[in-house]
Design an enzyme around this catalytic site. Structure first.
Site, short mmCIF file in Angstrom:
data_model
loop_
_atom_site.label_atom_id
_atom_site.label_comp_id
_atom_site.label_asym_id
_atom_site.label_seq_id
_atom_site.Cartn_x
_atom_site.Cartn_y
_atom_site.Cartn_z
N ASP A 42 0.31 -0.65 13.16
CA ASP A 42 0.86 -2.02 12.66
C ASP A 42 1.18 -2.85 13.78
O ASP A 42 1.45 -3.98 13.49
CB ASP A 42 2.01 -1.80 11.78
CG ASP A 42 1.69 -0.99 10.52
OD1 ASP A 42 0.53 -1.01 10.13
OD2 ASP A 42 2.73 -0.24 9.96
N GLY A 58 0.68 -1.08 0.07
CA GLY A 58 0.10 -0.03 0.01
C GLY A 58 1.03 1.12 0.03
O GLY A 58 0.54 2.41 -0.50
C1 S3P Z 1 2.52 3.40 6.50
C2 S3P Z 1 1.48 4.08 7.15
C3 S3P Z 1 0.52 3.14 7.68
C4 S3P Z 1 0.94 1.90 8.01
C5 S3P Z 1 1.48 1.12 6.97
C6 S3P Z 1 2.84 1.92 6.56
C7 S3P Z 1 3.56 4.32 5.94
O1 S3P Z 1 -0.69 3.13 6.76
O2 S3P Z 1 0.04 0.98 8.48
O3 S3P Z 1 2.16 -0.20 7.11
O4 S3P Z 1 4.70 3.93 5.69
O5 S3P Z 1 3.19 5.48 5.52
P1 S3P Z 1 -1.87 4.13 7.02
O6 S3P Z 1 -1.02 5.59 6.76
O7 S3P Z 1 -2.57 4.11 5.72
O8 S3P Z 1 -2.60 4.22 8.15
#
Ligand code: S3P
Length: 414
Positions: free
Chosen positions: A302, A82
């Protein structure tokens, strides 16, 4: 069995993604040491290579030649990541680089509207089917916006800030709750004009390219948390986790562990390029339940799967609320935690936005469904250490996403 010894972890995943992306925008060669060894960060590297950026591995470091980002010939495959998909959408929008994004089954089900909406407001054109990957991005002109995030998300915040670097006016993001601030930290160290006042961050259009940099990424506190939890709940344990990021936007798990009665000490703190690190020492101790409410969630989002395992071994009730975002991670983590921990005999109740666990319970081993989620696999492997009977995972290999050495390192400290 006790968990003892010293471990020095590979670099934080979030900082690694950002370091690679910002090195691509620098005016010259950057050098990054202790990059995350996970597949997700390799995915970001491959996507940037497909946009014409060159990487050279030198020992434990990688050198990156900054340059203009070219539209990739093929689709950018963001795999399971993501962070890769969302941050690259912002980065490429800011550089007016058109691209098509694809991902694996899990990523293709994750919400992208949260990034599509602000980028479209800035002037990007994004085509997708119902706001999911695969999607295509193209840009002619980008204008700064003032945007209140509907959900607390560092990925969305970062995507907007990275796009803002290429907008023709300043871009402001307002967060409902502060989230990890690595993008802001790095941008300000590398010469971008960016400022933060409470929950409001403003980035100005980049006039010159960023400064090239040399950095050593601090150890990943999210990966270290699985080992910290094992040491906290298994008697006679004494573990030192060296060089771990102690950035306050990331240390919520360690604060919560202390509130649970955990014996946690941080030594040798230092700061480099706006990011702090330290050695985290954990000695086992009886634990008690705590409440985790909405404001604390981004600081340990996380780590909630492993915190649930700890809660099952703690005396009293642990209540986690305001964590609906957990349903939109690599899998629906609220469901995965409640289903698996319930099957192992924990006293757990599923809430729409969290869970309630009453401990302590002697867990039973058995078959665990990981939903191919690395953090579910690691959390339930640790649960197996305090269970009667073996835990069998339906997919062990998904740990590669963030920490391929997980099982090997667990053997070292057992
Ligand atoms: C992350 C932000 C978090 C986290 C993901 C990594 C990042 O997600 O859960 O594992 O590197 O910015 P969200 O910002 O969508 O909550």
């Amino acid at each position: 069995m006790a968990i003892c010894g010293k471990l020095k972890f590979p670099g934080d995943k979030s900082i690694s993604h950002r370091a690679l992306m910002l090195a691509a925008l620098a005016d010259g060669t950057s050098e990054i040491t202790n990059l995350s060894t996970g597949v997700d960060v390799e995915t970001t590297k491959k996507c940037l290579e497909n946009c014409g950026i060159t990487f050279i591995n030198v020992g434990t470091s990688v050198k990156i030649e900054g340059g203009s980002l070219q539209s990739p010939v093929d689709e950018l495959d963001c795999g399971n990541s993501g962070t890769t998909a969302r941050l690259l959408m912002g980065l490429l929008a800011g550089q007016k680089t058109a691209a098509k994004f694809i991902g694996d089954g899990s990523l293709s089900e994750r919400p992208m509207k949260r990034v599509i909406d602000p980028l479209e407001k800035m002037g990007a054109t994004i085509n997708s089917i119902e706001n999911h990957l695969p999607l295509s991005l193209s840009i002619e002109n980008l204008t700064g916006i003032r945007y209140e995030l509907p959900v607390a998300s560092a990925q969305v915040k970062s995507a907007i800030l990275l796009a803002g670097l290429g907008a023709d006016t300043p871009t402001t993001v307002i967060e409902p709750i502060p989230t990890r601030n690595h993008t802001e930290n790095m941008l300000s160290k590398l010469g971008a004009e960016i400022n933060t006042h409470e929950n409001t961050i403003t980035v100005y259009p980049l006039i010159n390219r960023l400064n090239p940099f040399k950095t050593t990424i601090p150890g990943d506190p999210s990966t270290a948390a699985f080992f910290a939890a094992a040491a906290a709940m298994i008697s006679q344990s004494d573990l030192m986790l060296e060089g771990i990021s102690t950035n306050p936007t990331r240390s919520g798990f360690y604060t919560a562990l202390k509130q649970m009665g955990g014996n946690v000490e941080i030594l040798n703190q230092l700061s480099e390029q706006g990011e702090s690190r330290g050695d985290i020492c954990i000695v086992s101790n009886p634990l008690n339940g705590i409440n985790i409410a909405k404001d604390m969630v981004p600081g340990l989002i996380d780590e909630l799967p492993i915190l649930a395992i700890l809660a099952s071994q703690a005396e009293g009730v642990t209540e986690v609320t305001g964590a609906k975002e957990l349903r939109f991670k690599e899998c629906d983590r609220i469901h995965a935690i409640c289903m698996n921990l319930g099957k192992m005999g924990a006293n757990i109740t599923e809430l729409e936005d969290g869970f309630v666990i009453e401990g302590p319970t002697k867990l039973r081993g058995g078959y665990v469904r990981t939903f191919n989620d690395h953090r579910i696999a690691m959390a339930f492997t640790i649960a197996g250490l305090v269970a009667d009977g073996d835990v069998t995972l339906d997919n062990q290999h998904c740990v590669d996403i963030s920490f391929p050495q997980f099982y090997e390192w667990l053997k070292i400290v057992r």
